[in-house]
Design a protein around this motif. Structure first.
Motif, PDB file in Angstrom:
ATOM      1  N   THR A 174       5.818  11.965   0.356  1.00 55.82           N
ATOM      2  CA  THR A 174       5.090  10.678   0.311  1.00 55.82           C
ATOM      3  C   THR A 174       5.523   9.860  -0.900  1.00 55.82           C
ATOM      4  N   GLU A 175       5.889  10.538  -1.985  1.00 56.03           N
ATOM      5  CA  GLU A 175       6.365   9.824  -3.178  1.00 56.03           C
ATOM      6  C   GLU A 175       7.737   9.215  -2.934  1.00 56.03           C
ATOM      7  N   GLY A 176       8.564   9.880  -2.097  1.00 54.85           N
ATOM      8  CA  GLY A 176       9.851   9.289  -1.700  1.00 54.85           C
ATOM      9  C   GLY A 176       9.641   7.950  -1.008  1.00 54.85           C
ATOM     10  N   VAL A 177       8.609   7.896  -0.153  1.00 53.96           N
ATOM     11  CA  VAL A 177       8.247   6.639   0.524  1.00 53.96           C
ATOM     12  C   VAL A 177       7.752   5.612  -0.507  1.00 53.96           C
ATOM     13  N   GLY A 178       6.864   6.056  -1.404  1.00 50.84           N
ATOM     14  CA  GLY A 178       6.303   5.155  -2.410  1.00 50.84           C
ATOM     15  C   GLY A 178       7.347   4.583  -3.337  1.00 50.84           C
ATOM     16  N   PHE A 179       8.374   5.370  -3.636  1.00 47.10           N
ATOM     17  CA  PHE A 179       9.462   4.919  -4.504  1.00 47.10           C
ATOM     18  C   PHE A 179      10.274   3.793  -3.874  1.00 47.10           C
ATOM     19  N   VAL A 180      10.552   3.919  -2.566  1.00 46.16           N
ATOM     20  CA  VAL A 180      11.544   3.048  -1.939  1.00 46.16           C
ATOM     21  C   VAL A 180      11.102   1.615  -1.738  1.00 46.16           C
ATOM     22  N   VAL A 181       9.867   1.418  -1.281  1.00 42.34           N
ATOM     23  CA  VAL A 181       9.490   0.081  -0.815  1.00 42.34           C
ATOM     24  C   VAL A 181       9.572  -0.935  -1.959  1.00 42.34           C
ATOM     25  N   GLN A 182       8.971  -0.606  -3.099  1.00 42.36           N
ATOM     26  CA  GLN A 182       9.108  -1.521  -4.239  1.00 42.36           C
ATOM     27  C   GLN A 182      10.509  -1.456  -4.833  1.00 42.36           C
ATOM     28  N   MET A 188       0.322   9.052  -9.298  1.00 44.58           N
ATOM     29  CA  MET A 188       0.385   8.550  -7.914  1.00 44.58           C
ATOM     30  C   MET A 188      -0.750   7.569  -7.634  1.00 44.58           C
ATOM     31  N   ALA A 189      -1.922   7.806  -8.225  1.00 44.22           N
ATOM     32  CA  ALA A 189      -3.051   6.870  -8.050  1.00 44.22           C
ATOM     33  C   ALA A 189      -2.710   5.509  -8.654  1.00 44.22           C
ATOM     34  N   LEU A 190      -2.090   5.513  -9.834  1.00 43.32           N
ATOM     35  CA  LEU A 190      -1.658   4.252 -10.459  1.00 43.32           C
ATOM     36  C   LEU A 190      -0.606   3.560  -9.585  1.00 43.32           C
ATOM     37  N   LEU A 250       2.012  -6.813 -13.589  1.00 41.15           N
ATOM     38  CA  LEU A 250       1.427  -5.493 -13.819  1.00 41.15           C
ATOM     39  C   LEU A 250       1.856  -4.532 -12.703  1.00 41.15           C
ATOM     40  N   SER A 251       1.945  -5.033 -11.476  1.00 39.27           N
ATOM     41  CA  SER A 251       2.408  -4.234 -10.342  1.00 39.27           C
ATOM     42  C   SER A 251       3.801  -3.663 -10.636  1.00 39.27           C
ATOM     43  N   GLY A 252       4.678  -4.509 -11.193  1.00 40.75           N
ATOM     44  CA  GLY A 252       6.024  -4.053 -11.590  1.00 40.75           C
ATOM     45  C   GLY A 252       5.958  -3.002 -12.681  1.00 40.75           C
ATOM     46  N   ALA A 253       5.065  -3.224 -13.648  1.00 45.09           N
ATOM     47  CA  ALA A 253       4.921  -2.268 -14.761  1.00 45.09           C
ATOM     48  C   ALA A 253       4.404  -0.923 -14.264  1.00 45.09           C
ATOM     49  N   LEU A 254       3.443  -0.955 -13.322  1.00 45.07           N
ATOM     50  CA  LEU A 254       2.899   0.295 -12.775  1.00 45.07           C
ATOM     51  C   LEU A 254       3.972   1.053 -11.988  1.00 45.07           C
ATOM     52  N   TYR A 255       4.786   0.303 -11.264  1.00 44.66           N
ATOM     53  CA  TYR A 255       5.864   0.947 -10.508  1.00 44.66           C
ATOM     54  C   TYR A 255       6.883   1.581 -11.452  1.00 44.66           C
ATOM     55  N   GLY A 256       7.378   0.791 -12.410  1.00 49.56           N
ATOM     56  CA  GLY A 256       8.392   1.297 -13.346  1.00 49.56           C
ATOM     57  C   GLY A 256       7.910   2.490 -14.145  1.00 49.56           C
ATOM     58  N   SER A 257       6.616   2.465 -14.501  1.00 51.14           N
ATOM     59  CA  SER A 257       6.094   3.536 -15.361  1.00 51.14           C
ATOM     60  C   SER A 257       5.721   4.796 -14.579  1.00 51.14           C
ATOM     61  N   TYR A 296       0.360  -2.006   2.796  1.00 45.25           N
ATOM     62  CA  TYR A 296      -0.804  -1.193   3.204  1.00 45.25           C
ATOM     63  C   TYR A 296      -0.366   0.188   3.684  1.00 45.25           C
ATOM     64  N   VAL A 297       0.639   0.211   4.571  1.00 48.57           N
ATOM     65  CA  VAL A 297       1.108   1.483   5.138  1.00 48.57           C
ATOM     66  C   VAL A 297       1.670   2.379   4.036  1.00 48.57           C
ATOM     67  N   THR A 298       2.459   1.785   3.134  1.00 52.33           N
ATOM     68  CA  THR A 298       3.068   2.560   2.042  1.00 52.33           C
ATOM     69  C   THR A 298       1.997   3.135   1.124  1.00 52.33           C
ATOM     70  N   ALA A 299       1.015   2.310   0.765  1.00 56.34           N
ATOM     71  CA  ALA A 299      -0.079   2.784  -0.103  1.00 56.34           C
ATOM     72  C   ALA A 299      -0.839   3.922   0.575  1.00 56.34           C
ATOM     73  N   ALA A 300      -1.052   3.799   1.903  1.00 62.75           N
ATOM     74  CA  ALA A 300      -1.773   4.845   2.647  1.00 62.75           C
ATOM     75  C   ALA A 300      -0.983   6.154   2.646  1.00 62.75           C
ATOM     76  N   ILE A 301       0.343   6.052   2.786  1.00 62.83           N
ATOM     77  CA  ILE A 301       1.179   7.264   2.789  1.00 62.83           C
ATOM     78  C   ILE A 301       1.132   7.949   1.421  1.00 62.83           C
ATOM     79  N   VAL A 302       1.271   7.150   0.336  1.00 66.49           N
ATOM     80  CA  VAL A 302       1.217   7.741  -1.016  1.00 66.49           C
ATOM     81  C   VAL A 302      -0.178   8.333  -1.273  1.00 66.49           C
ATOM     82  N   PHE A 303      -1.220   7.643  -0.781  1.00 65.02           N
ATOM     83  CA  PHE A 303      -2.583   8.154  -0.955  1.00 65.02           C
ATOM     84  C   PHE A 303      -2.758   9.497  -0.228  1.00 65.02           C
TER      85      PHE A 303
END
Length: 392
Positions: A221-229, A282-284, A303-310, A368-375
């Motif tokens: 799920t983190e592989g999915v979360g990494f890619v979209v952004q 992962m919650a962040l 901030l969205s960019g900062a949360l992704y990068g961090s 939405y779908v990506t956030a749901a998968i990471v969640f």
């Protein structure tokens, strides 16, 4: 100092060479594509084809990542690291000199393979060469190179775009990567051929406990979360009302936030436990993914960019570190399974993303779908926590 930086056994030189290698193999060969995406969409790319190119790139990376696990001999590692550096520069040159779609597809697959050789095999060389008793902190510095890679490739791209086209930006990146790759290739090699006996361990299926399977699913799920952004973030920000042109600033912040992230997350994991910190990171990330779907506020979207990068760099370090501890004498099998799960997430995510974007006309449903998968990955880990073995 200059003379020491040409010493192949100097720790500072080794770390610098490792960071330069990541800038070439990950910054130029991978993330510059994200940086230049808004400009290429205006020029000749469709969003669908951009998604397919991203998927092909990750397929190349996945094949390289799995291949690299089976390279045991240190001298062979040096050879494939050099091949990876060469391919990273060559495939960027292809993007600079043609807009032939078939050549772009081939070059993105090959670039993905090259990135894996640089990041995984190059990382192994850095690990072997470093002369520290505890290499954990030093490897944290090495992986900060991913943040530098995003930052440097973004700055070069945006500077080239001020006066030129995306092709000019690709050429500037090619020349820069070509020049700095010499240093990495020189330092990350050995003065003489090393003899290293490959230790063989029997494969054991008993390693795949319910706990480990949950960990592998969460890493998917983190592989999915990494890619979209990681593929679309600048374009996501540019597509929001009133934020046109701010995508490059958002991407710059991703790089800056990524530089210290693995060092900070690894320190937190040491103090509070790997699983707790992975869940927090992962919650962040979920919050960061959802921000552009709910707000057009410039500060929130930066901030969205900062949360992704961090989070994304730190999460790879955290999962791999935990996997390494669990694997014991069988790292190849578990690391291979984790890498494959993450890679499958990477390959699939751009494809469903572009399908949803084409259908709905914006990025919201994809987010939405990506956030749901990471969640769902967080849920796997919360359950894993209940059955966590005592030694982790």
């Amino acid at each position: 100092m200059n003379i020491r930086l040409l010493d192949r056994n100097n720790n500072v030189a080794i770390l610098l060479a490792g960071i330069f290698a990541i800038i070439v193999g990950v910054g130029v060969a991978r993330f510059a594509f994200t940086s230049l995406l808004p400009n290429m969409l205006e020029g000749f790319l469709t969003l669908t084809f951009a998604g397919i190119l991203a998927s092909f790139n990750f397929a190349g990376y996945l094949s390289g990542a799995i291949f690299s696990i089976f390279i045991k001999d240190i001298n062979t590692k040096v050879k494939y690291f050099r091949i990876g550096m060469f391919l990273s520069v060559l495939t960027t040159f292809v993007l600079a000199t043609t807009t032939n779609e078939t050549l772009w597809l081939v070059s993105r697959v090959v670039a993905g393979f090259g990135s894996a050789m640089v990041l995984i095999v190059g990382g192994a060389l850095v690990m072997v060469k470093l002369n520290f008793e505890d290499k954990t902190k030093a490897m944290g510095i090495h992986f900060s190179g991913i943040g530098f890679a995003i930052l440097v490739s973004e700055l070069i791209s945006q500077y080239a775009l001020r006066e030129g086209t995306f092709s000019d930006a690709w050429m500037a990146l090619t020349i820069f990567a070509f020049v700095i790759s010499f240093y990495s290739v020189y330092i990350l090699s050995f003065d003489k051929t090393l003899k290293q006996e490959a230790v063989k361990h029997k494969l054991s299926k008993s390693i795949f406990s319910t706990y480990v399977i949950l960990l592998i699913l969460a890493y998917f799920t983190e592989g999915v979360g990494f890619v979209v952004q990681g593929t679309f973030l600048p374009d996501i920000i540019n597509s929001l009302k009133g934020l046109e042109g701010y995508g490059s600033v958002g991407w710059l912040i991703v790089g800056i936030a990524g530089i210290p992230s693995s060092i900070i997350w690894m320190r937190l994991a040491h103090n509070y436990g790997s699983l707790n910190i992975i869940i927090a990171a992962m919650a962040l990330q979920v919050i960061g993914i959802l921000i552009p779907a709910f707000s057009t506020n410039i500060y929130l979207n930066l901030l969205s960019g900062a949360l992704y990068g961090s989070t994304f760099i730190g999460l790879v370090a955290l999962f791999m570190h935990l996997g390494g501890k669990l694997a014991g004498k069988n790292p190849v099998v578990l690391m291979g399974s984790m890498t494959a799960a993450y890679g499958i997430g990477q390959v699939g995510a751009p494809l469903y993303s572009v399908a949803l974007i084409e259908y709905f006309g914006n990025y919201n449903s994809t987010l939405y779908v990506t956030a749901a998968i990471v969640f769902s990955g967080i849920i796997f880990l919360v359950y894993a926590k209940k059955i966590e073995p005592s030694h982790t």
